[in-house]
Motif scaffolding. Structure first.
Motif, PDB file in Angstrom:
ATOM      1  N   LYS A 127     -10.272   7.207   0.896  1.00 41.24           N
ATOM      2  CA  LYS A 127      -8.956   7.192   1.113  1.00 41.24           C
ATOM      3  C   LYS A 127      -8.360   7.892   2.279  1.00 41.24           C
ATOM      4  CE  LYS A 127      -7.355   5.918  -3.414  1.00 41.24           C
ATOM      5  NZ  LYS A 127      -6.501   6.317  -4.629  1.00 41.24           N
ATOM      6  N   ALA A 181       0.758  -1.061  -0.002  1.00 45.15           N
ATOM      7  CA  ALA A 181       0.023  -0.064   0.172  1.00 45.15           C
ATOM      8  C   ALA A 181       0.801   1.335  -0.070  1.00 45.15           C
ATOM      9  CB  ALA A 181      -0.750   0.115   1.207  1.00 45.15           C
ATOM     10  N   ARG A 182       0.361   2.467  -0.689  1.00 44.21           N
ATOM     11  CA  ARG A 182       0.925   3.514  -0.691  1.00 44.21           C
ATOM     12  C   ARG A 182       0.238   4.494   0.085  1.00 44.21           C
ATOM     13  NH1 ARG A 182       0.108   5.491  -6.214  1.00 44.21           N
ATOM     14  NH2 ARG A 182      -1.740   4.307  -5.818  1.00 44.21           N
ATOM     15  N   TYR A 183       1.101   5.042   1.123  1.00 47.28           N
ATOM     16  CA  TYR A 183       0.771   6.046   2.186  1.00 47.28           C
ATOM     17  C   TYR A 183       1.079   7.415   1.796  1.00 47.28           C
ATOM     18  CZ  TYR A 183      -0.755   1.966   4.899  1.00 47.28           C
ATOM     19  OH  TYR A 183      -1.081   0.699   5.291  1.00 47.28           O
ATOM     20  N   ALA A 184       0.179   8.608   2.028  1.00 43.67           N
ATOM     21  CA  ALA A 184       0.844   9.796   2.067  1.00 43.67           C
ATOM     22  C   ALA A 184       0.379  10.567   3.200  1.00 43.67           C
ATOM     23  CB  ALA A 184       0.028  10.276   0.915  1.00 43.67           C
ATOM     24  N   TYR A 221       6.857   7.767   4.612  1.00 47.12           N
ATOM     25  CA  TYR A 221       5.990   8.333   3.448  1.00 47.12           C
ATOM     26  C   TYR A 221       6.783   8.593   2.425  1.00 47.12           C
ATOM     27  CZ  TYR A 221       2.374   9.177   7.186  1.00 47.12           C
ATOM     28  OH  TYR A 221       1.679   8.822   8.161  1.00 47.12           O
ATOM     29  N   PRO A 222       6.733   7.752   1.245  1.00 47.73           N
ATOM     30  CA  PRO A 222       7.595   7.994   0.047  1.00 47.73           C
ATOM     31  C   PRO A 222       7.012   9.335  -0.526  1.00 47.73           C
ATOM     32  CG  PRO A 222       6.015   6.446  -0.390  1.00 47.73           C
ATOM     33  CD  PRO A 222       5.920   6.506   0.951  1.00 47.73           C
ATOM     34  N   GLU A 223       7.760  10.257  -0.879  1.00 47.98           N
ATOM     35  CA  GLU A 223       7.311  11.499  -1.256  1.00 47.98           C
ATOM     36  C   GLU A 223       8.088  11.693  -2.714  1.00 47.98           C
ATOM     37  OE1 GLU A 223       4.920  13.718  -0.413  1.00 47.98           O
ATOM     38  OE2 GLU A 223       4.503  12.201   0.835  1.00 47.98           O
ATOM     39  N   ASP A 259      -2.716  10.062  -5.542  1.00 46.73           N
ATOM     40  CA  ASP A 259      -1.112   9.570  -5.330  1.00 46.73           C
ATOM     41  C   ASP A 259      -0.902   8.460  -4.465  1.00 46.73           C
ATOM     42  OD1 ASP A 259      -0.583  11.617  -7.224  1.00 46.73           O
ATOM     43  OD2 ASP A 259      -0.050  12.930  -5.576  1.00 46.73           O
ATOM     44  N   CYS A 260      -2.008   7.796  -3.755  1.00 46.28           N
ATOM     45  CA  CYS A 260      -1.879   7.017  -2.657  1.00 46.28           C
ATOM     46  C   CYS A 260      -3.240   5.977  -2.631  1.00 46.28           C
ATOM     47  CB  CYS A 260      -1.637   7.793  -1.209  1.00 46.28           C
ATOM     48  SG  CYS A 260      -3.152   8.860  -0.788  1.00 46.28           S
ATOM     49  N   ASP A 261      -2.911   5.035  -1.870  1.00 47.02           N
ATOM     50  CA  ASP A 261      -3.827   4.172  -1.266  1.00 47.02           C
ATOM     51  C   ASP A 261      -4.626   4.493  -0.079  1.00 47.02           C
ATOM     52  OD1 ASP A 261      -3.522   2.222  -3.243  1.00 47.02           O
ATOM     53  OD2 ASP A 261      -1.564   1.773  -2.115  1.00 47.02           O
TER      54      ASP A 261
END
Length: 78
Positions: free
Chosen positions: A54, A3-6, A76-78, A29-31
């Motif tokens: 989301k 999962a992509r988190y922001a 958190y990937p940015e 841009d995220c899950d």
């Protein structure tokens, strides 16, 4: 695929609500988008949660500190 988190940080609930368009755009841009508010308040706030499925709300100084540390640790990937 993981999962992509922001995350988006705000000082108050009104400040977050004023940024509705920014929150909605970030959801693309995220899950899961963690909306973190420094002020204490209702983490089940229907106005914020209603922006997009989301969105997850975290409120209060403790939650803000946790998410700031996660930012520092590149959670958190940015």
């Amino acid at each position: 695929m993981p999962a992509r988190y922001a995350v988006l940080l705000f000082d108050t609930f009104p400040q977050a609500l004023a940024q509705r368009d920014k929150i909605l755009a970030k959801c693309a841009d995220c899950d899961q988008l963690n909306v973190v508010i420094q002020a204490e308040g209702n983490m089940d706030d229907p106005a914020l949660l209603g922006i997009h499925a989301k969105v997850k709300v975290y409120a209060g100084k403790a939650w803000a500190l946790i998410h700031k540390r996660r930012i520092e640790e590149n959670w958190y990937p940015e």
